[in-house]
Design a protein around this motif. Sequence first.
Motif, mmCIF file in Angstrom:
data_model
loop_
_atom_site.group_PDB
_atom_site.id
_atom_site.type_symbol
_atom_site.label_atom_id
_atom_site.label_comp_id
_atom_site.label_asym_id
_atom_site.label_seq_id
_atom_site.Cartn_x
_atom_site.Cartn_y
_atom_site.Cartn_z
ATOM 1 N N PHE A 44 3.784 20.745 50.824
ATOM 2 C CA PHE A 44 3.131 19.324 50.182
ATOM 3 C C PHE A 44 3.720 19.653 49.054
ATOM 4 N N ALA A 45 4.608 20.527 47.859
ATOM 5 C CA ALA A 45 4.463 20.021 46.482
ATOM 6 C C ALA A 45 6.069 19.402 46.825
ATOM 7 N N LEU A 46 6.928 19.557 48.204
ATOM 8 C CA LEU A 46 8.646 19.888 48.705
ATOM 9 C C LEU A 46 8.456 18.276 49.410
ATOM 10 N N ASN A 47 6.998 17.609 50.001
ATOM 11 C CA ASN A 47 6.856 16.711 50.433
ATOM 12 C C ASN A 47 5.650 15.779 50.438
ATOM 13 N N PRO A 48 5.306 15.291 48.913
ATOM 14 C CA PRO A 48 4.561 14.887 48.113
ATOM 15 C C PRO A 48 4.436 13.209 49.229
ATOM 16 N N VAL A 49 2.476 13.129 49.377
ATOM 17 C CA VAL A 49 2.327 11.951 49.837
ATOM 18 C C VAL A 49 2.003 10.465 48.521
ATOM 19 N N SER A 50 2.886 10.621 47.947
ATOM 20 C CA SER A 50 2.507 9.202 46.993
ATOM 21 C C SER A 50 1.858 8.262 47.441
ATOM 22 N N PRO A 51 1.151 7.396 46.571
ATOM 23 C CA PRO A 51 -0.147 7.326 45.630
ATOM 24 C C PRO A 51 -1.282 9.006 45.980
ATOM 25 N N ALA A 52 -1.503 9.066 47.281
ATOM 26 C CA ALA A 52 -1.944 10.098 47.553
ATOM 27 C C ALA A 52 -1.856 11.001 47.321
ATOM 28 N N ILE A 53 -3.478 12.451 46.091
ATOM 29 C CA ILE A 53 -2.894 13.198 45.561
ATOM 30 C C ILE A 53 -3.268 14.119 47.014
ATOM 31 N N VAL A 54 -2.915 15.264 46.651
ATOM 32 C CA VAL A 54 -3.018 16.233 47.934
ATOM 33 C C VAL A 54 -3.624 17.864 46.676
ATOM 34 N N GLU A 55 -4.442 18.473 47.022
ATOM 35 C CA GLU A 55 -4.664 20.095 46.777
ATOM 36 C C GLU A 55 -4.834 20.584 47.422
ATOM 37 N N VAL A 56 -3.925 21.979 47.327
ATOM 38 C CA VAL A 56 -3.858 22.614 47.829
ATOM 39 C C VAL A 56 -4.752 24.380 47.224
ATOM 40 N N ARG A 57 -5.528 24.494 48.356
ATOM 41 C CA ARG A 57 -6.075 25.838 47.731
ATOM 42 C C ARG A 57 -6.032 27.477 48.924
ATOM 43 N N GLY A 58 -5.615 28.143 48.177
ATOM 44 C CA GLY A 58 -6.710 29.279 49.462
ATOM 45 C C GLY A 58 -7.892 29.834 49.190
ATOM 46 N N ILE A 59 -8.178 30.391 49.948
ATOM 47 C CA ILE A 59 -9.991 30.370 50.192
ATOM 48 C C ILE A 59 -9.903 31.979 49.307
#
Length: 526
Positions: A247-262
Amino acid sequence: MQLHFSPSMRSITISSNNGFIDLMKIKVAACHISYRTVFHTILILAFLLPFVFILTAVVTLEDCLGRRLGPKFLGRVDDSPQRLVRDFYKILNEVKTGEVPPDLKLPDSFDQLVSDMKNNHYDAKTFAFVVKGMMDKFEREIRESKFAELMNKHFAASSIPKGIHCLSLRLTDEYSSNALARRQLPPPELLPTLSDNSYHHFILSTDNILAASVVVTSTVQSSLKPEKIVFHVITDKKTYAGMHSWFALNPVSPAIVEVRGIHQFDWLTRENVPVLEAVENQNGIRNYYHGNHILGANLSDTNPLKFASKLQARSPKYISLLNHLRIYIPELFPNLDKVVFLDDDVVVQRDLSPLWEIDLNGKVNGAVETCRGEDGWVMSKHLKNYFNFSHPLIANHLDPDECAWAYGMNVFDLRAWRATNIRETYHSWLKENLQSNLTMWKLGTLPPALIAFKGHVHPIDPSWHMLGLGYQNKTNVENVKMAAVIHYNGQSKPWLQIGFENLRPFWTKYVNYSNDFVRNCHILDS
């Protein structure tokens, strides 16, 4: 003129009509045969002659009509084809309840059967036993092949395809060597949006990078207001680097993406989820989901449909913390009021913004009910389809005919949820089922959720969520096109080789095959 016989029959008088003049009187000579004998003889002949005539006619007709009337009328032996069929049917009925002789040699093909009949001069009963033995043998082989097919499909569905494994490894390596792959998600200036309730927040929990990309891409491309979308993607520790890289290399702007690990959620500790810790580590549970699925199973007492259902219930994903994570959403996102949860095997085809406008009437969970259709696999599910109602706890607390609902696309009112004891109820029933050696239910996360959310579910229109694309090859394509969210629940995921070819394009249209990582890993090519 009149004739008059004397009483003794010895004379005959012929007189005129007026009876006054006797014209002639004849005396009959004596005879050794009495008149009574003659009379009776004439009477018998009168009856026999018509019968003899009829019999003669029948015999003549028999010769002319090919013996069609003669055997039945005369009681002769019937050697007609109909008689032969009746006799053979009688023999088949006798053989049906009998056992095939153990020393009877069974042919392997029809040609061999014909040859054996010619060489061994089978009588009708022996032939019937041979046919019965061949049918029984072929049925056993077909049945065994079907169970083997189901086992192979189960293993295929539970495994990670080579292309997807390659994608994860390459992206993980990219994370360690490429600063762009490690850049912060979202950028610092957008961090406030992660808890801003004026945005539409989606939650996705998965360790499948390709599947996650399709869910996010399809949601954004189908949205009328993509700038209002915030995606919270949660994954496990081993997949975190690769997921972040994607998701850092393939952004889906203008939407916002957060990636978190457990591992990055402070609240999600062993102390707060002791039951799930037991689910992941108890030997009996691990053996149930990862052990030999045929060992101890009596395949002669089940059918392929039931066996497939049991295999589906033993998918290893059901003991994954990622699969249970949705029950902790209010604690993991304490600042959010309303979210939409999506499974990783869905595709979004329509703008989902109206989901935030649905009035849940104080309920916690907006979901599509799954008891409103004729389809036995997906849309005719009641609680009796998920629970063992012979268990006293289940029988005393649940109604077998109560409607079930779907996980995979759910609208959650987190404010209403926090005022309930849903999480505690979920834990309590999980613990009870573990202590009962999984005798209350077998299928993963949905059964305890059906109990925990009891009384907290608001039905939403079925057009929002169409299920079953991973179960049925004959899914109505026109209905698929019309659904807002389509769900590939079942074994035949679209990223697997066992996925249904006619349903896969609805998923693959959101895969970026021009991406270097996707192309180099030969996604869906192997």
